[in-house]
Enzyme design. Structure first.
Site, PDB file in Angstrom:
ATOM      1  N   ASN A  93      -1.450 -87.739 -36.938  1.00 28.37           N
ATOM      2  CA  ASN A  93      -1.830 -86.655 -37.931  1.00 28.37           C
ATOM      3  C   ASN A  93      -3.250 -87.707 -38.042  1.00 28.37           C
ATOM      4  O   ASN A  93      -4.279 -86.976 -37.920  1.00 28.37           O
ATOM      5  CB  ASN A  93      -0.889 -86.873 -39.307  1.00 28.37           C
ATOM      6  CG  ASN A  93      -0.706 -85.837 -40.114  1.00 28.37           C
ATOM      7  OD1 ASN A  93      -1.863 -85.183 -39.540  1.00 28.37           O
ATOM      8  ND2 ASN A  93      -0.844 -85.675 -41.057  1.00 28.37           N
ATOM      9  N   GLY A 143      -7.747 -82.625 -33.515  1.00 30.12           N
ATOM     10  CA  GLY A 143      -8.473 -81.495 -34.850  1.00 30.12           C
ATOM     11  C   GLY A 143      -7.746 -81.064 -35.476  1.00 30.12           C
ATOM     12  O   GLY A 143      -8.268 -80.249 -36.007  1.00 30.12           O
ATOM     13  N   GLY A 144      -6.675 -81.273 -35.779  1.00 28.68           N
ATOM     14  CA  GLY A 144      -5.677 -80.619 -36.849  1.00 28.68           C
ATOM     15  C   GLY A 144      -5.801 -79.107 -37.037  1.00 28.68           C
ATOM     16  O   GLY A 144      -5.768 -78.328 -35.574  1.00 28.68           O
ATOM     17  N   SER A 156       3.827 -78.136 -35.861  1.00 35.52           N
ATOM     18  CA  SER A 156       2.149 -78.972 -35.305  1.00 35.52           C
ATOM     19  C   SER A 156       1.609 -77.741 -35.332  1.00 35.52           C
ATOM     20  O   SER A 156       1.820 -76.248 -34.464  1.00 35.52           O
ATOM     21  CB  SER A 156       2.469 -79.805 -34.672  1.00 35.52           C
ATOM     22  OG  SER A 156       1.906 -80.244 -33.166  1.00 35.52           O
ATOM     23  N   THR A 158      -4.612 -86.865 -33.925  1.00 30.84           N
ATOM     24  CA  THR A 158      -4.276 -86.627 -32.232  1.00 30.84           C
ATOM     25  C   THR A 158      -5.688 -86.482 -31.193  1.00 30.84           C
ATOM     26  O   THR A 158      -6.533 -87.014 -31.236  1.00 30.84           O
ATOM     27  CB  THR A 158      -4.624 -85.052 -32.995  1.00 30.84           C
ATOM     28  OG1 THR A 158      -3.561 -85.031 -34.110  1.00 30.84           O
ATOM     29  CG2 THR A 158      -3.744 -84.034 -31.716  1.00 30.84           C
ATOM     30  N   THR A 169      -0.232 -87.332 -31.464  1.00 29.27           N
ATOM     31  CA  THR A 169      -0.511 -87.237 -32.800  1.00 29.27           C
ATOM     32  C   THR A 169      -0.672 -88.432 -33.700  1.00 29.27           C
ATOM     33  O   THR A 169       0.522 -88.790 -33.443  1.00 29.27           O
ATOM     34  CB  THR A 169      -0.907 -86.186 -33.392  1.00 29.27           C
ATOM     35  OG1 THR A 169      -0.973 -86.057 -35.182  1.00 29.27           O
ATOM     36  CG2 THR A 169       0.084 -85.751 -33.877  1.00 29.27           C
ATOM     37  N   ARG A 180       7.489 -84.763 -30.562  1.00 33.58           N
ATOM     38  CA  ARG A 180       7.793 -84.376 -32.239  1.00 33.58           C
ATOM     39  C   ARG A 180       8.042 -85.557 -33.068  1.00 33.58           C
ATOM     40  O   ARG A 180       9.494 -85.953 -32.980  1.00 33.58           O
ATOM     41  CB  ARG A 180       7.030 -83.221 -32.603  1.00 33.58           C
ATOM     42  CG  ARG A 180       6.823 -83.302 -34.009  1.00 33.58           C
ATOM     43  CD  ARG A 180       5.216 -82.929 -33.960  1.00 33.58           C
ATOM     44  NE  ARG A 180       5.098 -82.540 -34.743  1.00 33.58           N
ATOM     45  CZ  ARG A 180       3.910 -82.704 -35.424  1.00 33.58           C
ATOM     46  NH1 ARG A 180       2.893 -83.336 -35.330  1.00 33.58           N
ATOM     47  NH2 ARG A 180       3.131 -81.867 -36.619  1.00 33.58           N
ATOM     48  N   ASP A 239       2.451 -82.736 -42.458  1.00 37.04           N
ATOM     49  CA  ASP A 239       2.040 -81.965 -41.548  1.00 37.04           C
ATOM     50  C   ASP A 239       4.019 -80.604 -41.736  1.00 37.04           C
ATOM     51  O   ASP A 239       3.541 -79.339 -41.597  1.00 37.04           O
ATOM     52  CB  ASP A 239       2.205 -81.789 -40.583  1.00 37.04           C
ATOM     53  CG  ASP A 239       1.384 -81.469 -39.924  1.00 37.04           C
ATOM     54  OD1 ASP A 239      -0.006 -81.980 -40.239  1.00 37.04           O
ATOM     55  OD2 ASP A 239       1.164 -82.394 -38.543  1.00 37.04           O
TER      56      ASP A 239
HETATM   57  N1  GLY Z   1      -0.663 -82.941 -36.822  1.00 36.80           N
HETATM   58  C1  GLY Z   1      -1.557 -82.385 -36.349  1.00 36.80           C
HETATM   59  C2  GLY Z   1      -0.827 -81.247 -35.642  1.00 36.80           C
HETATM   60  O1  GLY Z   1       0.279 -81.891 -35.234  1.00 36.80           O
HETATM   61  O2  GLY Z   1      -0.672 -80.591 -35.951  1.00 36.80           O
END
Ligand code: GLY
Length: 585
Positions: A416, A488-489, A467, A396, A414, A121, A438
């Protein structure tokens, strides 16, 4: 039945055929009944006319990247080799989600059952600070955490791939990066979907990248146009030849830091040099006869998924039926409570003590569900993050891969937003993430996904932003059962949740489980987002009468998954909502 019997003479060929048909019908009925029982999804999967494949399978967002992955498996590469190759091929063929300018998570399970997760990440740069997106009055400055040079976290994907390959890879690194270079240098024919995504972003690219011409085409893009990315090919060649150093130092690092200086960004050379991905112990939990292996914090996905599964486990979902009002109501109420917890308790475990054990205590989740009332929706305003009896002391994209030995990889990465910050690193040809959004810019103020947070997810230098990515692997009876995940966030967690229930509780085959229409609730805003066709009008109005606010929305998630049948065949589910492609052999 009587007519059938009485109309035919005993022993006649037609009668023989009829009695054969009768026996077959009874047998089919019995099999159908058996397969429709929860837990018999594997049987249904085996009935599908795909494959059969048992040597390897790749399911990812683009046909070209899937092809790259399956070619690596055919050359004797393992699932991690294929993942590395797919990751770089997606950078070229799926620019919406990248992802060398971004980051992600890997959940790994070896054929012998060893599990591990890799956290690559992005991290907040050293110059980041808690209130960096607030004006002098303490209000969030619109879009600053989204479409500026300060929106980017320090990218983690290249280090993640190097690290995954160092630990588990079999083939040569250079052979894994080369296919992406070829795709960038020779170009590839773009899909209708990518053409329209690029056309939609055209004005944003021009506005945010003065003087640069990446991903622009005079007259607009059309399906079948060749997309060549020479600068990106050069960057990938440096990564091929120098590994980590090809990105975190040297020419590419210089280009990235220069880009930052030009746009008042804050990522420095030492941020890049200091970036390292982290191996973390997978979090696991049981759901019925299945073992769920998933991503720990800084993803909220794994914890939330296990909480959701615990919250619905003791209810007869199968009996109620897929997307029927009782099923949806129960799942929504579980989601409401779990997302409320997410807002308070989830963050980077290197900076904040995330109470994983308390959140995953079955008694806690049972207690949370006890306030649920069948007669009326629980207003989100009346739900707060839970209190524990014992706080323990101290755009993502996703791909799923299984190789011939049964090693499995589930990776979600991702930038984002779609195309991240939409800012390209000049000369290097790749897009930067806008992952800083995020973080919680200010307690209680929603981010682009409508998610709220507080201290656990506040901005601190070197911290990873929370995340929702939920790469997951499932075992049954000690054997690999499913590999699953999605972009999909905020909807990632609920899409993975639904896909798992679709297979385990509703007996759906893998592709059917992925195709099935989805719905989503995340505590705030207090509404149930529903894909077109997810529910019958009657089901919707029964829920509306109980006080649920139902809103229609476009597609939710793009799940790419693999199911292993009891016979050992690999059955893919590639999401039809995108260009997602499953290839097996
Ligand atoms: N950027 C979306 C997530 O990591 O949840």
């Amino acid at each position: 039945m009587m007519n059938y019997k009485s109309g035919l003479k005993k022993g006649s060929p037609i009668n023989k055929a009829g009695s054969f048909l009768l026996k077959m019908s009874v047998a089919w009925l019995l099999m159908l009944t058996l397969f429709l029982q929860p837990g018999y999804a594997q049987g249904l999967a085996a009935q599908s006319n795909e494959g059969p494949y048992r040597k390897g399978m790749v399911v990812c967002a683009t046909p070209n990247a899937s092809q790259v992955g399956i070619d690596i498996l055919k050359k004797g590469g393992n699932a991690v080799d294929a993942a590395v190759a797919v990751q770089f091929a997606l950078e070229v063929t799926h620019p919406e989600a990248g992802n060398i300018g971004g980051g992600g998570f890997m959940v790994y399970r070896s054929a012998s059952g060893e599990t591990n997760t890799l956290d690559f990440r992005e991290k907040a740069p050293a110059m980041a600070s808690e209130n960096m997106y607030l004006d002098s009055a303490g209000n969030v400055i619109p879009d600053m955490s989204l479409y500026t040079h300060q929106a980017s976290g320090v990218p983690g994907s290249v280090d993640g791939m190097v690290e995954a390959h160092r630990k588990f890879g079999k083939l040569k690194w250079t052979d894994l990066v080369q296919p992406a270079i070829d795709l960038a240098h020779n170009g590839f024919k773009i899909s209708k979907r990518l053409a329209s995504a690029l056309n939609e972003e055209r004005n944003g690219f021009i506005k945010l990248n003065p003087g640069k011409t990446y991903l622009l085409k005079e007259g607009g893009w059309h399906e079948g146009d060749l997309l060549v990315q020479e600068d990106l090919a050069k960057t990938l060649a440096l990564i091929r030849d120098k590994g980590r150093d090809g990105f975190y130092s040297g020419v590419v690092a210089d280009q990235l830091v220069e880009e930052m200086k030009n746009g008042k960004g804050i990522i420095t050379k030492s941020d890049l040099e200091n970036y390292h991905s982290v191996w973390r112990k997978a979090i696991t939990g049981n759901y019925k006869d299945y073992k769920i292996i998933t991503m720990p914090p800084p993803s909220s996905g794994g914890v939330a998924l296990l909480q959701l599964l615990q919250s619905v486990e003791n209810y007869p979902l199968h009996q109620w039926g897929h997307n029927q009002d009782s099923t949806v109501q129960l799942m929504v109420e579980a989601e409401r409570r779990v997302y409320a917890d997410r807002s308070k308790y989830l963050g980077d475990p290197d900076f904040y003590k995330v109470p994983v054990d308390s959140l995953l205590n079955p008694a806690y989740n049972k207690m949370r569900m006890s306030s649920f009332n069948w007669n009326a929706a629980t207003p989100s305003a009346s739900i707060q993050p839970g209190a524990f009896v014992g706080y323990e002391s101290d755009q993502t994209t996703h791909y799923s891969i299984v190789d011939s030995e049964g090693n499995a990889v589930s990776i979600t990465t991702t930038l984002n937003d779609s195309f991240g910050s939409k800012i390209f690193v000049g000369g290097a040809g790749f897009l930067l993430n806008n992952e800083m959004d995020d973080f919680s810019s200010k307690p209680g103020v929603p981010n682009m996904f409508g998610l709220v947070g507080g201290k656990a997810n506040s901005i601190q230098p070197g911290k990873r932003m929370l995340s929702s990515m939920t790469p997951t692997i499932i075992e049954k009876d000690g054997k690999l059962f499913m590999v699953v995940g999605t972009p999909g966030g905020a909807t990632i967690i609920t899409s993975v949740f639904q896909t798992i229930l679709n297979v385990i509780d509703f007996g759906q085959a893998m592709q059917q489980a992925v195709d099935a229409k989805r719905f989503h609730h995340q505590w705030l805003p207090d509404e149930v987002a529903v894909e077109k066709g997810a529910m019958e009008n009657a089901e919707k109005s029964r829920l509306q009468q109980k006080g649920y606010k139902i809103i229609d929305r476009g597609s939710i998630g793009r799940v790419d998954a693999i199911l292993i049948t009891p016979q050992g065949f690999y059955e893919g589910g590639a999401d039809p909502r995108g260009d997602d492609t499953k290839l097996g052999y």
